[in-house]
Design a protein around this motif. Structure first.
Motif, PDB file in Angstrom:
ATOM      1  N   ASP A 257       0.816  -1.215   0.000  1.00 27.24           N
ATOM      2  CA  ASP A 257       0.000   0.000   0.000  1.00 27.24           C
ATOM      3  C   ASP A 257       0.852   1.269   0.000  1.00 27.24           C
ATOM      4  OD1 ASP A 257      -2.404  -1.392  -0.001  1.00 27.24           O
ATOM      5  OD2 ASP A 257      -2.439  -1.564   2.176  1.00 27.24           O
ATOM      6  N   ALA A 258       2.098   1.166  -0.424  1.00 35.25           N
ATOM      7  CA  ALA A 258       2.978   2.332  -0.446  1.00 35.25           C
ATOM      8  C   ALA A 258       2.598   3.298  -1.551  1.00 35.25           C
ATOM      9  CB  ALA A 258       4.431   1.889  -0.632  1.00 35.25           C
TER      10      ALA A 258
ATOM     11  N   ILE B  84       9.650   1.871   6.770  1.00 34.10           N
ATOM     12  CA  ILE B  84       8.554   1.281   6.002  1.00 34.10           C
ATOM     13  C   ILE B  84       7.891   2.383   5.199  1.00 34.10           C
ATOM     14  CG2 ILE B  84       6.930   1.525   7.941  1.00 34.10           C
ATOM     15  CD1 ILE B  84       5.464  -0.961   6.854  1.00 34.10           C
ATOM     16  N   LEU B  85       7.574   2.059   3.944  1.00 33.82           N
ATOM     17  CA  LEU B  85       6.791   2.944   3.094  1.00 33.82           C
ATOM     18  C   LEU B  85       5.411   2.327   2.919  1.00 33.82           C
ATOM     19  CD1 LEU B  85       7.718   5.637   1.669  1.00 33.82           C
ATOM     20  CD2 LEU B  85       9.536   4.259   2.662  1.00 33.82           C
ATOM     21  N   THR B  86       4.400   2.987   3.458  1.00 35.05           N
ATOM     22  CA  THR B  86       3.027   2.502   3.356  1.00 35.05           C
ATOM     23  C   THR B  86       2.071   3.624   3.712  1.00 35.05           C
ATOM     24  OG1 THR B  86       1.416   0.833   4.102  1.00 35.05           O
ATOM     25  CG2 THR B  86       2.945   1.666   5.753  1.00 35.05           C
TER      26      THR B  86
ATOM     27  N   ALA C   9       2.056   0.262   9.427  1.00 27.57           N
ATOM     28  CA  ALA C   9       3.255   0.988   9.860  1.00 27.57           C
ATOM     29  C   ALA C   9       3.487   0.809  11.352  1.00 27.57           C
ATOM     30  CB  ALA C   9       3.125   2.469   9.525  1.00 27.57           C
ATOM     31  N   LYS C  10       2.419   0.857  12.136  1.00 27.87           N
ATOM     32  CA  LYS C  10       2.518   0.700  13.589  1.00 27.87           C
ATOM     33  C   LYS C  10       3.077  -0.677  13.947  1.00 27.87           C
ATOM     34  CE  LYS C  10      -0.382   1.087  17.761  1.00 27.87           C
ATOM     35  NZ  LYS C  10      -0.398  -0.306  18.259  1.00 27.87           N
ATOM     36  N   LYS C  11       2.559  -1.718  13.292  1.00 27.58           N
ATOM     37  CA  LYS C  11       3.051  -3.065  13.565  1.00 27.58           C
ATOM     38  C   LYS C  11       4.527  -3.182  13.200  1.00 27.58           C
ATOM     39  CE  LYS C  11       2.438  -7.964  12.503  1.00 27.58           C
ATOM     40  NZ  LYS C  11       1.648  -9.002  11.779  1.00 27.58           N
TER      41      LYS C  11
ATOM     42  N   TYR D 274      11.242   4.219  10.976  1.00 31.60           N
ATOM     43  CA  TYR D 274      10.653   5.312  10.215  1.00 31.60           C
ATOM     44  C   TYR D 274       9.412   4.860   9.452  1.00 31.60           C
ATOM     45  CZ  TYR D 274      14.984   7.952  10.909  1.00 31.60           C
ATOM     46  OH  TYR D 274      16.041   8.619  11.458  1.00 31.60           O
ATOM     47  N   HIS D 275       8.443   5.754   9.369  1.00 31.52           N
ATOM     48  CA  HIS D 275       7.277   5.566   8.521  1.00 31.52           C
ATOM     49  C   HIS D 275       7.302   6.670   7.467  1.00 31.52           C
ATOM     50  CE1 HIS D 275       2.609   5.824   8.058  1.00 31.52           C
ATOM     51  NE2 HIS D 275       3.177   5.191   7.032  1.00 31.52           N
TER      52      HIS D 275
END
Length: 399
Positions: free
Chosen positions: A215-216, A326-328, A334-336, A347-348
């Motif tokens: 979903d990035a 993570i790229l999403t 992202a939290k998980k 990083y998110h």
């Protein structure tokens, strides 16, 4: 250990700012000797060795920032009055003597020492031989600043030892040694951990991963990857590995675009066997140990994963525990990821290049710690103290 009052410490730093500015020519001349003697086979190490006016400005800025920060020594952490009447105060205290072992970067001679000194620690600087002339002049600047404020030069000492002498010193130091911070590659870190008899705070090793979730946002993804990889290849916060979710829409087209963008930035792309099916002209990774390497070069590894859990497992197995991203657009995903990744910084939708004291609001840093004790992440001024309990009684005895 002598406790220096805050004003005197700040006066030393004021002197140091003035001295660095006045002695720019001496510093640049000394650095030129180091650069002329250095082989440029290792471009990342060479980049770290360079001192120019901008680097000197950075040193001055670091000193100024530390000067303006609150003195971290003797600050109250907690205070309790027990039922017995005992008063128990927990307060910050200096470590004592901190040894920094580092490769190349002469600016560490300034940034490490200023933090340790403001936190009332003595510091022993063991720089690499490639930066010898630069370090000599910078330590001489420190000694001049200390003299101008009636302090002994022993607060900041440059150690001039070869490998065998350093090994013996770590095993049998001839003075008090409370903490060692090795800044450099895996071989340096292992050398120090093997021989040191006191606490070692590991820092500096990167090998950072970025996971592209299905979903990035692809535009964000390309921008973040290019920045994290190419902005500063010699930084320990540079990106080395990318894991792409095979369920991302237009998976093959996006892999090809990613490779095209990286190649345009002169980045060498190597791939796992799954990605090789799409990027068939890229070198395939045959040795799993490559996933553990910190490249410090215009080089990146791309792999494919089936699920978020697969990405988490692979990152926790191979990364250096420094920075992971993570790229999403899915905040729960992202939290998980961020909760389950075992890295100093997670990083998110952002580049790993932000793992830096100044960028993260800490100010000047001694290093980026990947240890969990006593601190993980940027080691700023507040992290260069330990603690001490002050217990006040009135003839109390334990029964």
């Amino acid at each position: 250990m002598q406790l220096i009052d805050t004003q005197t410490k700040n006066n030393v730093l004021d002197s140091m700012i003035s001295i660095l500015d006045k002695r720019r020519g001496d510093i640049l001349e000394a650095n030129k000797k180091d650069l002329d003697a250095f082989s440029r086979d290792d471009q990342a190490l060479y980049d770290r060795l360079v001192v120019n006016d901008a680097k000197i400005d950075g040193m001055i800025k670091a000193i100024s920032e530390v000067k303006n920060q609150e003195d971290p020594v003797n600050k109250e952490i907690s205070s309790l009055t027990l039922d017995s009447g005992l008063e128990v105060n927990n307060r910050t205290a200096p470590f004592g003597t901190i040894m920094i072992i580092y490769e190349s970067r002469p600016d560490v001679t300034i940034e490490a020492a200023v933090l340790a000194f403001k936190a009332n620690n003595k510091i022993l600087l063991k720089g690499g031989k490639e930066a010898y002339h630069s370090n000599v002049i910078l330590v001489d600047c420190w000694h001049q600043a200390l003299r101008e404020n009636d302090l002994k030069k022993e607060w900041i000492t440059m150690l001039q030892m070869n490998r065998e002498q350093t090994q013996e010193f770590l095993r049998n130091p001839d003075e008090q040694l409370d903490l060692i911070v090795p800044r450099g590659g895996e071989r340096l870190i292992q050398f120090v951990k093997e021989h040191a008899k006191c606490a070692v705070l590991v820092s500096g090793r990167g090998n950072n991963f970025l996971y592209v979730h299905k979903d990035a946002d692809w535009k964000k993804t390309l921008e973040v990857i290019v920045n994290a990889k190419t902005d500063k290849i010699s930084g320990c916060n540079a990106l080395d590995k990318v894991l792409v979710d095979k369920n991302i829409p237009n998976y093959e087209e996006k892999l090809q675009e990613l490779k095209k963008v990286l190649t345009a930035s002169e980045v060498k792309v190597i791939v796992d066997e799954e990605v090789k099916k799409t990027l068939d002209d890229c070198e395939v990774i045959l040795d799993k140990n490559v996933w553990m390497e910190e490249f410090l070069a215009l080089k990146i590894a791309i792999g494919a994963v089936d699920t978020l859990d697969d990405a988490i497992e692979m990152i926790n197995r191979y990364s250096g525990g420094h920075s992971s991203a993570i790229l999403t657009e899915d905040k729960e995903i992202a939290k998980k990821f961020m909760e389950h990744i075992d890295s100093a910084a997670v990083y998110h939708n952002a580049s790993t290049r932000f793992t830096d004291g100044g960028q993260m609001g800490v100010g000047a840093e001694l290093a980026i710690s990947t240890d969990k004790l006593h601190h993980r992440g940027p080691l700023g001024l507040k992290q260069l103290v330990t603690n001490k309990y002050y217990v006040f009684g009135d003839g109390h005895v334990r029964v």
